[in-house]
Design a protein around this motif. Sequence first.
Motif, PDB file in Angstrom:
ATOM      1  N   ALA A 103      13.948  24.054  93.348  1.00  0.00           N
ATOM      2  CA  ALA A 103      14.940  24.764  92.678  1.00  0.00           C
ATOM      3  C   ALA A 103      14.866  24.884  90.751  1.00  0.00           C
ATOM      4  O   ALA A 103      14.887  25.760  90.065  1.00  0.00           O
ATOM      5  N   LEU A 104      14.181  23.911  89.956  1.00  0.00           N
ATOM      6  CA  LEU A 104      14.148  23.650  88.970  1.00  0.00           C
ATOM      7  C   LEU A 104      13.540  24.804  88.177  1.00  0.00           C
ATOM      8  O   LEU A 104      13.390  25.201  87.220  1.00  0.00           O
ATOM      9  N   LYS A 105      12.171  25.132  89.251  1.00  0.00           N
ATOM     10  CA  LYS A 105      10.841  25.521  88.829  1.00  0.00           C
ATOM     11  C   LYS A 105      11.295  27.451  89.488  1.00  0.00           C
ATOM     12  O   LYS A 105      10.668  28.307  88.501  1.00  0.00           O
ATOM     13  N   THR A 106      12.741  27.873  89.894  1.00  0.00           N
ATOM     14  CA  THR A 106      12.235  29.201  90.371  1.00  0.00           C
ATOM     15  C   THR A 106      14.058  29.677  89.705  1.00  0.00           C
ATOM     16  O   THR A 106      13.606  30.539  89.636  1.00  0.00           O
ATOM     17  N   VAL A 107      14.804  28.734  90.254  1.00  0.00           N
ATOM     18  CA  VAL A 107      16.207  29.416  89.905  1.00  0.00           C
ATOM     19  C   VAL A 107      16.143  29.383  88.264  1.00  0.00           C
ATOM     20  O   VAL A 107      16.454  28.592  87.570  1.00  0.00           O
ATOM     21  N   TYR A 381      13.036  23.046 106.172  1.00  0.00           N
ATOM     22  CA  TYR A 381      11.323  23.669 105.914  1.00  0.00           C
ATOM     23  C   TYR A 381      11.681  24.542 107.234  1.00  0.00           C
ATOM     24  O   TYR A 381      12.500  24.540 108.318  1.00  0.00           O
ATOM     25  N   ASP A 382      11.576  25.807 107.137  1.00  0.00           N
ATOM     26  CA  ASP A 382      12.536  26.977 108.947  1.00  0.00           C
ATOM     27  C   ASP A 382      10.459  27.050 109.450  1.00  0.00           C
ATOM     28  O   ASP A 382      10.056  26.427 109.294  1.00  0.00           O
ATOM     29  N   LYS A 383      10.718  27.887 110.148  1.00  0.00           N
ATOM     30  CA  LYS A 383      10.253  27.571 111.494  1.00  0.00           C
ATOM     31  C   LYS A 383       8.843  28.065 110.928  1.00  0.00           C
ATOM     32  O   LYS A 383       7.408  27.593 111.359  1.00  0.00           O
ATOM     33  N   ASP A 384       8.039  28.983 109.833  1.00  0.00           N
ATOM     34  CA  ASP A 384       7.103  29.129 109.248  1.00  0.00           C
ATOM     35  C   ASP A 384       6.375  27.704 108.526  1.00  0.00           C
ATOM     36  O   ASP A 384       5.051  27.732 107.951  1.00  0.00           O
ATOM     37  N   GLY A 385       7.420  26.640 108.368  1.00  0.00           N
ATOM     38  CA  GLY A 385       6.758  25.305 107.777  1.00  0.00           C
ATOM     39  C   GLY A 385       7.113  26.017 106.414  1.00  0.00           C
ATOM     40  O   GLY A 385       6.441  25.105 104.433  1.00  0.00           O
ATOM     41  N   ARG A 386       8.115  26.139 105.505  1.00  0.00           N
ATOM     42  CA  ARG A 386       8.345  26.365 104.267  1.00  0.00           C
ATOM     43  C   ARG A 386       9.454  25.873 104.099  1.00  0.00           C
ATOM     44  O   ARG A 386      10.368  26.114 105.064  1.00  0.00           O
ATOM     45  N   LEU A 387       9.202  25.383 102.706  1.00  0.00           N
ATOM     46  CA  LEU A 387      10.873  25.000 101.977  1.00  0.00           C
ATOM     47  C   LEU A 387      11.844  26.318 102.128  1.00  0.00           C
ATOM     48  O   LEU A 387      11.234  26.973 101.775  1.00  0.00           O
ATOM     49  N   TRP A 388      12.978  25.566 102.444  1.00  0.00           N
ATOM     50  CA  TRP A 388      13.898  26.934 102.955  1.00  0.00           C
ATOM     51  C   TRP A 388      15.725  26.582 102.233  1.00  0.00           C
ATOM     52  O   TRP A 388      15.924  26.676 101.417  1.00  0.00           O
ATOM     53  N   LYS A 389      15.716  24.910 102.397  1.00  0.00           N
ATOM     54  CA  LYS A 389      17.251  24.636 102.349  1.00  0.00           C
ATOM     55  C   LYS A 389      17.386  23.387 100.712  1.00  0.00           C
ATOM     56  O   LYS A 389      16.547  22.053 101.402  1.00  0.00           O
ATOM     57  N   LEU A 390      18.011  23.302  99.903  1.00  0.00           N
ATOM     58  CA  LEU A 390      18.390  21.650  99.159  1.00  0.00           C
ATOM     59  C   LEU A 390      19.441  21.807  99.630  1.00  0.00           C
ATOM     60  O   LEU A 390      20.420  22.156  99.216  1.00  0.00           O
ATOM     61  N   MET A 391      19.234  20.514 100.350  1.00  0.00           N
ATOM     62  CA  MET A 391      21.316  20.576 100.151  1.00  0.00           C
ATOM     63  C   MET A 391      21.133  18.837  99.878  1.00  0.00           C
ATOM     64  O   MET A 391      20.985  18.365 100.288  1.00  0.00           O
ATOM     65  N   GLU A 392      22.685  18.822  99.429  1.00  0.00           N
ATOM     66  CA  GLU A 392      22.967  17.358  98.845  1.00  0.00           C
ATOM     67  C   GLU A 392      24.246  17.547  98.660  1.00  0.00           C
ATOM     68  O   GLU A 392      25.217  18.068  98.436  1.00  0.00           O
ATOM     69  N   GLY A 406      30.837   6.956  98.999  1.00  0.00           N
ATOM     70  CA  GLY A 406      30.871   7.826  99.872  1.00  0.00           C
ATOM     71  C   GLY A 406      31.246   9.767  99.533  1.00  0.00           C
ATOM     72  O   GLY A 406      31.241   9.456  98.154  1.00  0.00           O
ATOM     73  N   TYR A 407      31.634  10.708 100.028  1.00  0.00           N
ATOM     74  CA  TYR A 407      31.517  12.184  99.368  1.00  0.00           C
ATOM     75  C   TYR A 407      32.287  12.688 100.776  1.00  0.00           C
ATOM     76  O   TYR A 407      32.005  11.975 101.828  1.00  0.00           O
ATOM     77  N   VAL A 408      32.823  13.650  99.882  1.00  0.00           N
ATOM     78  CA  VAL A 408      33.150  15.340 101.416  1.00  0.00           C
ATOM     79  C   VAL A 408      32.102  15.860 101.061  1.00  0.00           C
ATOM     80  O   VAL A 408      31.811  16.658 101.783  1.00  0.00           O
ATOM     81  N   ALA A 409      32.738  16.271  99.127  1.00  0.00           N
ATOM     82  CA  ALA A 409      31.897  17.462  98.989  1.00  0.00           C
ATOM     83  C   ALA A 409      30.739  17.681  98.705  1.00  0.00           C
ATOM     84  O   ALA A 409      29.616  16.451  98.480  1.00  0.00           O
ATOM     85  N   PHE A 410      29.753  18.442  99.263  1.00  0.00           N
ATOM     86  CA  PHE A 410      28.241  18.636  99.357  1.00  0.00           C
ATOM     87  C   PHE A 410      28.094  20.207  99.069  1.00  0.00           C
ATOM     88  O   PHE A 410      28.851  21.135  99.346  1.00  0.00           O
ATOM     89  N   THR A 411      26.978  20.580  99.202  1.00  0.00           N
ATOM     90  CA  THR A 411      26.577  22.108  98.797  1.00  0.00           C
ATOM     91  C   THR A 411      25.230  22.429  99.251  1.00  0.00           C
ATOM     92  O   THR A 411      24.342  21.588  99.886  1.00  0.00           O
ATOM     93  N   ILE A 412      25.426  23.329 100.471  1.00  0.00           N
ATOM     94  CA  ILE A 412      23.266  23.980 100.579  1.00  0.00           C
ATOM     95  C   ILE A 412      23.333  25.023  99.842  1.00  0.00           C
ATOM     96  O   ILE A 412      24.061  26.250  99.951  1.00  0.00           O
ATOM     97  N   TRP A 413      21.936  24.567  99.793  1.00  0.00           N
ATOM     98  CA  TRP A 413      21.281  25.798  98.931  1.00  0.00           C
ATOM     99  C   TRP A 413      20.379  26.415  99.464  1.00  0.00           C
ATOM    100  O   TRP A 413      19.228  25.900  99.500  1.00  0.00           O
ATOM    101  N   ASP A 414      20.896  27.963  99.608  1.00  0.00           N
ATOM    102  CA  ASP A 414      19.731  28.465 100.487  1.00  0.00           C
ATOM    103  C   ASP A 414      18.534  29.355  99.152  1.00  0.00           C
ATOM    104  O   ASP A 414      18.522  30.475  98.954  1.00  0.00           O
ATOM    105  N   LEU A 415      17.300  28.812  99.363  1.00  0.00           N
ATOM    106  CA  LEU A 415      16.658  28.069  98.173  1.00  0.00           C
ATOM    107  C   LEU A 415      15.776  29.923  98.311  1.00  0.00           C
ATOM    108  O   LEU A 415      15.066  30.290  97.644  1.00  0.00           O
ATOM    109  N   LYS A 416      15.132  30.532  99.120  1.00  0.00           N
ATOM    110  CA  LYS A 416      14.778  32.015 100.180  1.00  0.00           C
ATOM    111  C   LYS A 416      15.397  32.987  99.831  1.00  0.00           C
ATOM    112  O   LYS A 416      15.522  33.870  99.429  1.00  0.00           O
TER     113      LYS A 416
END
Length: 464
Positions: A103-107, A381-392, A406-416
Amino acid sequence: MSVRRVVLIGFAALACGAADAAVTPEQADRLGKDLTPIGAERAGNQEGTIPAYEGGEAPLPGWSWGKVRSRYSKFKDEQPLYSIDASNVDRYAGHLTEAQITALKTVPGYRMDIYPSHRTCGIDATYAERTRQNATEARIGADGWSLEHAKTAGVPFPIPQSGVEAMYNSRMRPQGIGYRVAKGTTMISPRPGSREFTWYAWSLETFLPSQSAVKASIESDGAVEFYVHYAYAEPAAMRGQAFIGISFENKDPESYFYFPGQRRVRRLPNYVFDAPVVGYENQYLNDEQLMLWSTLDRFEYRLVGKGEIYLQNNSLRMHDFDAKREDVFGKSFVNPAYRRFELHRAWVVDARLKSGFQHLAPHRVYYLDEDSWSIAAVTEYDKDGRLWKLMESSQIPIWELGGSCGYVAFTIWDLKGGRYVADFSVVGTGADAKWIRPDDPDASQPQFKADFYTPETLRAISER
């Protein structure tokens, strides 16, 4: 493997699979001494960048539920020590997950602001005692994944011997007996080339019998982990739709959906694992909800060790219900000024799909905060072994529970695909989430009783 960038500290890699015995009484005696009552190392790190365990954090005077939490944190005036972005990411790569680095390198424009680390997760005495009992009694079943002989309201494996044990600790982390989000929101960022956000409004109640000290064990009353009721208010196309889910420890969840156009409740037997969440533009898999909503039978979980990772902690601004949505949620990423990253130790669990099963994300790496057992980050990672998502997740001290984290708030980031989902958010809603103690007056309400969560109840309350 993604965890190659993690600095492993003091733990040899442990084999996957079940442990055939709990830890010895001598090992369990470390709890409350050199280990915290739920298994974290009390000591800080050698560099001093992670402090010794400090115990629970109280809010500043004047806080009560319904007031904006971030205004009452004793750390509210702290400034970032430094920021990490594309220009210096390699310098800090040893403390970042592979998805964070990507994420840091590509966004363009994305950064992580790093704050002083604080270890302030409270642990109540009952939870500590039931955790101590679990340490020598809880077991993983002969099938290699199911949970046996574990007391509720306690971590089952505070000194984990396998990845599946660590994952059960996350499922059983301190959370109170439930929580309510009266005005919640979910945001999906614009498609590439568009500026239009997708917004959802909803209400939710969750009841956690697995956190009740009244029960003898997790197996009591059907081994239910939690019940949830969820009702949509916006957008108009989904208004009136509602959902009841029952998550079990040792079998697939049950899901019931009310469709107002049909005026009927339907059971969704295949609404599990990588089935898309209803209505969310295929951006969100069912078992990604709350970072993990799934039984543990489909994956092999290997306990790699511990790493020192930048994780969101004391991230109270991500729970600010008075904040403006447009200030917090940017087109490509969450505004870094609303997130707080600290260096923390985390258990690293490498999860790979078992033979004979299918999944859109067959490889995941989980990072479990050692002080709370919360899932703080996931690399997918996806079915091809490529990095797919960052969840935090955005972990906070929950003051109405005495400061357990604890938490309720979270994010799912589709880096592809370039989009992200911010879910279980109260930002811009004008109302806070509330966690429920057993002695809270709200605990007597129907939503915090098991018999509320039936198809008949769903039909009755949805047709009012």
